[in-house]
Design a protein around this motif. Structure first.
Motif, short mmCIF file in Angstrom:
data_model
loop_
_atom_site.label_atom_id
_atom_site.label_comp_id
_atom_site.label_asym_id
_atom_site.label_seq_id
_atom_site.Cartn_x
_atom_site.Cartn_y
_atom_site.Cartn_z
N GLN A 260 57.53 -9.34 69.64
CA GLN A 260 56.35 -8.53 70.25
C GLN A 260 55.21 -9.46 70.85
O GLN A 260 54.91 -10.42 69.97
CB GLN A 260 55.56 -7.94 69.07
CG GLN A 260 56.16 -6.63 68.90
CD GLN A 260 55.37 -5.49 68.00
OE1 GLN A 260 55.25 -5.85 66.83
NE2 GLN A 260 55.22 -4.40 68.50
N LEU A 261 54.73 -9.41 71.93
CA LEU A 261 53.75 -10.32 72.74
C LEU A 261 52.38 -10.00 71.99
O LEU A 261 51.60 -10.82 71.78
CB LEU A 261 53.81 -9.98 74.10
CG LEU A 261 52.72 -10.58 74.93
CD1 LEU A 261 53.01 -12.15 74.94
CD2 LEU A 261 52.69 -10.19 76.34
N SER A 262 52.32 -8.50 71.59
CA SER A 262 50.96 -8.09 71.13
C SER A 262 51.42 -7.08 70.28
O SER A 262 52.48 -6.25 70.41
CB SER A 262 50.19 -7.55 71.99
OG SER A 262 49.13 -7.08 71.43
N LEU B 119 49.65 -4.48 69.89
CA LEU B 119 49.74 -3.08 70.48
C LEU B 119 50.47 -2.40 71.38
O LEU B 119 50.44 -1.68 72.15
CB LEU B 119 48.09 -3.62 71.40
CG LEU B 119 46.98 -3.77 70.40
CD1 LEU B 119 45.87 -4.00 71.50
CD2 LEU B 119 46.58 -2.76 69.54
#
Length: 270
Positions: free
Chosen positions: A157-159, A161
């Motif tokens: 996951q990059l973020s 969110l």
């Protein structure tokens, strides 16, 4: 036999090859829902054989994303006709892969009468070795390379969110690409043997560039499984390096290579 007789015989061979692929495609189309659930989607579940094996050899999980039992990927479909077209295309390509030995055998029956006995022996060996290495590469891609890649990319996951929602099209593109690429990569020893027979490559070339090959194969393994885990990196690197060494063993030595090349040049000059 004249030219048109040969053309007619070749036409018959091609028709039989097409018939084999069509029959296999129809059979696989009928069985595809079961194949999808039990084979193609198996790496999406935590009880996949590779995940269970890696968990069994270490108290702490060697897989990205935790232990195998905690891992699960839920695919989504975002296009109306994707499931139908993937059903058809997967049935066809799987039929082509399974029919490959039969098709080559049918072509061999057409070509063999025009070869010398020594050429026939070499072609038989190449046929058996090529099929064996291709399916061994496909198995390596399915049981090793693709699951490791899926585990890393599905949990990356990059973020926090941005949740990962993996589409069916994306999953199948990566599944087919990695498995078929590994099947092709495992043909390296056969290609090296053919180049050696043609007098193009010798074992000395492989020996001189072994260190360069090790670096290149490490980079390739890191690209295939970018987990940062040394164990996972070595699991992918070792089969690739063994292929390199096996390819070197199929080649003639430097002395034999120079001798054969000299004899070939002498014959061509005559």
């Amino acid at each position: 036999m004249g030219f048109w007789d040969h053309a007619e015989a070749l036409r018959g061979v091609l028709l039989r090859m097409a018939a084999v692929i069509v029959v296999l495609t129809v059979g696989l189309f009928a069985a595809m829902p079961h194949i999808f659930d039990s084979v193609i989607l198996a790496p999406c579940r935590g009880d996949f054989i590779l995940y269970r094996w890696l968990d069994s050899i270490s108290a702490t999980s060697l897989m990205p994303g935790g232990s195998g039992g905690d891992f699960e990927v839920h695919l989504i479909n975002i296009r109306l006709a994707s499931q139908f077209f993937i059903h058809m295309s997967t049935s066809f390509w799987l039929a082509v892969v399974l029919a490959f030995p039969i098709c080559v055998w049918l072509l061999w029956g057409f070509i063999a009468p025009g070869l010398y006995e020594e050429e026939k022996r070499g072609a038989r060996g190449a046929f058996l070795a090529g099929n064996l290495m291709f399916f061994l590469g496909v198995a390596t891609g399915y049981f090793l390379v693709f699951p490791l890649t899926l585990r890393f990319l599905a949990d990356y996951q990059l973020s926090a969110l941005i949740p990962n929602q993996i589409s069916l099209d994306s999953y199948m593109d990566n599944f087919m690409m990695l498995i078929l690429v590994m099947g092709i990569v495992f043909e390296l020893p056969l290609v090296a043997w053919m180049l050696g027979k043609a007098g193009i490559v010798s074992r000395g070339l492989f020996n001189r560039y072994r260190r360069h090959a090790v670096v290149a194969l490490l980079v390739a393994a890191a690209v295939i499984t970018p987990t940062g885990d040394p164990f996972t990196l070595m699991v992918v690197f070792l089969p690739l390096y063994l292929l390199w060494e096996l390819s070197a063993l199929t080649l003639p030595s430097e002395r034999s290579f120079k001798k054969e090349k000299s004899e070939t040049e002498t014959i061509s000059n005559l």
